[in-house]
Design a protein around this motif. Structure first.
Motif, short mmCIF file in Angstrom:
data_model
loop_
_atom_site.label_atom_id
_atom_site.label_comp_id
_atom_site.label_asym_id
_atom_site.label_seq_id
_atom_site.Cartn_x
_atom_site.Cartn_y
_atom_site.Cartn_z
N MET A 22 0.86 -1.10 0.14
CA MET A 22 0.04 0.24 -0.04
C MET A 22 1.03 1.13 0.06
O MET A 22 2.07 1.22 0.54
N ILE A 23 0.33 2.32 -0.46
CA ILE A 23 0.87 3.42 -0.27
C ILE A 23 -0.03 4.62 0.33
O ILE A 23 -0.96 4.78 -0.41
N ILE A 24 0.24 5.06 1.29
CA ILE A 24 -0.74 6.10 1.86
C ILE A 24 0.20 7.29 2.17
O ILE A 24 1.25 7.44 2.14
N LEU A 25 -0.83 8.59 2.15
CA LEU A 25 0.08 9.74 2.01
C LEU A 25 -0.71 10.59 3.18
O LEU A 25 -1.78 10.67 3.40
N SER A 26 0.03 11.23 3.98
CA SER A 26 -0.11 12.27 5.11
C SER A 26 0.71 13.59 5.11
O SER A 26 1.70 13.77 4.92
N PRO A 27 -0.21 14.71 5.04
CA PRO A 27 0.29 15.84 5.05
C PRO A 27 1.01 16.40 6.44
O PRO A 27 0.43 16.25 7.20
N VAL A 28 2.32 16.70 6.46
CA VAL A 28 2.92 16.74 7.54
C VAL A 28 3.67 18.07 7.77
O VAL A 28 4.16 18.69 6.63
N GLY A 29 3.81 18.56 9.05
CA GLY A 29 4.50 19.82 9.38
C GLY A 29 6.03 19.36 9.71
O GLY A 29 6.51 18.35 9.31
N SER A 30 6.69 19.97 10.80
CA SER A 30 7.97 19.69 11.04
C SER A 30 7.89 18.29 11.73
O SER A 30 6.93 18.24 12.59
N TYR A 31 8.87 17.43 11.78
CA TYR A 31 8.97 16.17 12.34
C TYR A 31 8.89 16.49 14.03
O TYR A 31 8.36 16.07 14.99
N PHE A 32 10.14 16.99 14.30
CA PHE A 32 10.23 17.58 15.74
C PHE A 32 9.22 18.96 16.02
O PHE A 32 9.57 19.78 15.14
N THR A 33 8.70 18.87 17.00
CA THR A 33 7.57 19.85 16.88
C THR A 33 8.27 21.23 17.19
O THR A 33 7.70 22.39 17.03
N GLY A 34 9.56 21.39 17.76
CA GLY A 34 10.21 22.70 17.76
C GLY A 34 10.98 23.07 16.46
O GLY A 34 11.53 24.08 16.58
N GLY A 35 10.66 22.31 15.37
CA GLY A 35 11.25 22.90 14.26
C GLY A 35 12.83 22.48 14.00
O GLY A 35 13.20 21.44 14.66
N LEU A 36 13.52 23.35 13.72
CA LEU A 36 15.06 23.17 13.55
C LEU A 36 15.66 23.64 14.59
O LEU A 36 16.67 24.56 14.62
N THR A 37 15.19 23.30 15.87
CA THR A 37 15.76 23.47 17.32
C THR A 37 16.62 22.24 17.66
O THR A 37 16.38 21.18 17.48
N PRO A 38 17.84 22.64 18.08
CA PRO A 38 18.88 21.49 18.36
C PRO A 38 18.32 20.54 19.58
O PRO A 38 17.57 21.03 20.48
N VAL A 39 18.27 19.17 19.29
CA VAL A 39 17.81 18.21 20.24
C VAL A 39 18.59 17.80 21.26
O VAL A 39 19.92 17.65 21.16
#
Lengths: 358, 358
Positions: free
Chosen positions: A161-178
């Motif tokens: 199967m191929i499913i599709l999901s519109p997404v924002g940033s993976y880490f909720t803080g954006g490009l913030t160092p983890v």
């Protein structure tokens, strides 16, 4: 070996509202359609279909529920400023899907046909590709074993199967160092295991370590090798790079590390800038010594979900390594800007990585 | 922590024909009913139901399909000569289910309630427990993560099911000594991994090695430890025992070996006969040396599916160890007769292992 048939498209009559893309949590909203393909022993892969997104029905004895014979991929479609839709090296994902399948004794798919099916699906769902900065349409191809049989053996029937999901940033803080915990008790993968395959069991096996790490304030774990607990492998959902005294280093592919497509792209991109990446064994001791010597200049993870994720702190056996004063490093930022720029058509694509969905 | 509710029973109106039990392949025929139980975060386990056996419906983004968060158990119901139905140490299976769940970050079930639900299910399906020698009703409890979410994290929703399958002998040849390949390339499990849990990913990861072994004429593989590839762990679906110069030896539980209920029962049964079992590290070199010295007297696997499976030959790095001239050893036969005798009520049950379903 692989049979392809005419693609059948059944369009949804009940379209969903699209979410505000910058407010969507990762991987919980799905588009109007999905792609499905069936496999039966003797018949090969057949019946490619695009149908309305919806539940699937399986026998409770379907082998996926019992023995985990399954593989998946993760990729993204990006919206350019002038409204076009780009895929990033999608052929690499179907190539890796087949490598994962080989390890799990799943029959291979026709990579070219898969790319065509995906293109048709994305065309139909074009309006679901979000345009806001940092967003994209996440693409999840996966194969599950569907034969109803409790024998411990490869299945004779599968569903892709191929499913599709519109997404924002993976880490909720954006490009913030983890902040990352270096895990030295639990093991993700080992030589001779399934570490280089994108298969389900590799992921849930990390939940305990990840929960412990999160309780202690870390975003994720950095896995060490399963044998000596000494050499760095990868972060939960990313490969990892270090900049040590000007040199870029990443763990070599050793069979237990995922061959990340963002990883490869970073290495090739740096190469095109005249910067070589040392792919070799990297011990956590070496990283700690570099830190103590003030030479651990940058650390960043790479992966489809996060693209580039700067690491601001590594915690290992009670010792804290703060990287670049918790700030995004210069190289991390440049790589992020360039890769996401290429992905979204904002900067030139000198290496021919993007494929426009027309 | 665990909520239990009133069990709801929906009886099937369309009963199936029962198969000729001595001709049934393992795990492909299922009974008329199944048990289901749901979990939701905040609500706990709820809605215990016995319903007609049939397909289940899941969202394609259900986490089981992507990250393998799932556990299972295997147990059996046996028919006695006077028509009663016995379970063998079923409480041990639900105890282990919870241990597996802990490793996979799945919420625990109420073990006592589970045993009651199972009893009700078996009562309803009593006529499905076959009576022919060597047959039984195989019981497969399993839990799958059902939340639709592509984030790599423990699910907030699960489904537990119990399905039942009348089975003949696990190995089609019955109690015939099998040929086993000692695997030194592929790895099943490693310290810090999921080897001691009954979780799906542990099984499909062995298919490549098993296929290679079968091509070379072996029935299954014997796994070595993932670190030194030196110490014996377990066979595909069984624990393993050796009789060396009169002493019984089995690999100690080390976190990467399954804590087999048949394994425990064999150790306890031998203990009741005054025979102690050494549970310790066992290297393949030690086994080979014993073989060369003419002291490798018996080798047998133990597991729910096969009960006792004598090993007639071990193949390791091109060297062949023939055990007891490919004949069933005296101790293997006595253990098989005793355990299956207890299971089917033919011999006394001095250790109180069986539970009658009334």
């Amino acid at each position: 070996m692989v049979n392809t048939y005419q693609l059948e498209v059944v369009e949804s009559t009940n379209k969903k509202d699209k979410p505000l893309h910058d407010q969507v949590p990762f991987g919980t909203i799905f588009t109007d359609h999905m792609f499905t393909l069936e496999y039966e022993e003797g018949k090969g892969w057949h019946e490619p279909k695009i149908v309305p997104y919806g539940p699937i029905t399986l026998d409770p004895a379907a082998m996926i529920f019992h023995y985990g014979q399954t593989v998946f991929e993760g990729m993204k479609a990006y919206r350019t400023e002038d409204g076009r839709v780009l895929l990033f090296r999608p052929e690499k994902n179907f190539e890796r899907l087949n490598l994962s399948s080989e390890r799990l004794s799943i029959p291979p798919v026709d990579e070219k046909a898969m790319l065509e099916y995906l293109t048709e699906l994305i065309k139909l769902e074009k309006n679901w590709v979000p345009a806001t900065q940092g967003t994209s349409l996440y693409i999840r191809p996966f194969i599950i074993s569907t034969e109803a049989n409790l024998a411990v053996a490869p299945a004779k029937a599968y569903k892709l199967m191929i499913i599709l999901s519109p997404v924002g940033s993976y880490f909720t803080g954006g490009l913030t160092p983890v902040i990352i915990h270096v895990e030295d008790q639990f093991t993700r993968a080992v030589k001779g295991g399934t570490g280089m395959a994108k298969t389900a069991g590799n992921y849930s096996s990390g939940y305990q370590a990840q929960a412990n790490a999160k309780k202690a304030g870390n975003a994720d774990v950095l896995w060490l090798d399963g044998i000596e607990k000494k050499y760095i492998e990868e972060v939960g959902s990313m490969n990892i790079f270090f900049k040590i005294n000007g040199e870029i280093v990443t763990p070599a592919l050793n069979g237990s590390i995922l061959n990340g497509i963002t990883r490869t792209s970073i290495i090739e991109l740096l190469g095109s800038w005249g910067i070589s990446v040392a792919q070799r064994k990297v011990s956590v001791n070496e990283i700690y010594e570099a830190y103590e010597a003030g030479q651990l200049e940058e650390v960043f993870g790479t992966g489809t979900a996060a693209v580039i994720s700067p690491v601001g702190e590594l915690n290992w056996q009670g010792k804290k390594m703060v990287v670049n004063n918790h700030q995004i490093g210069e190289l991390s930022q440049k790589l992020y800007d360039t890769i996401t720029g290429i992905q979204t058509g904002k900067v030139e694509d000198p290496l021919g990585w993007t494929v426009e969905v027309k």
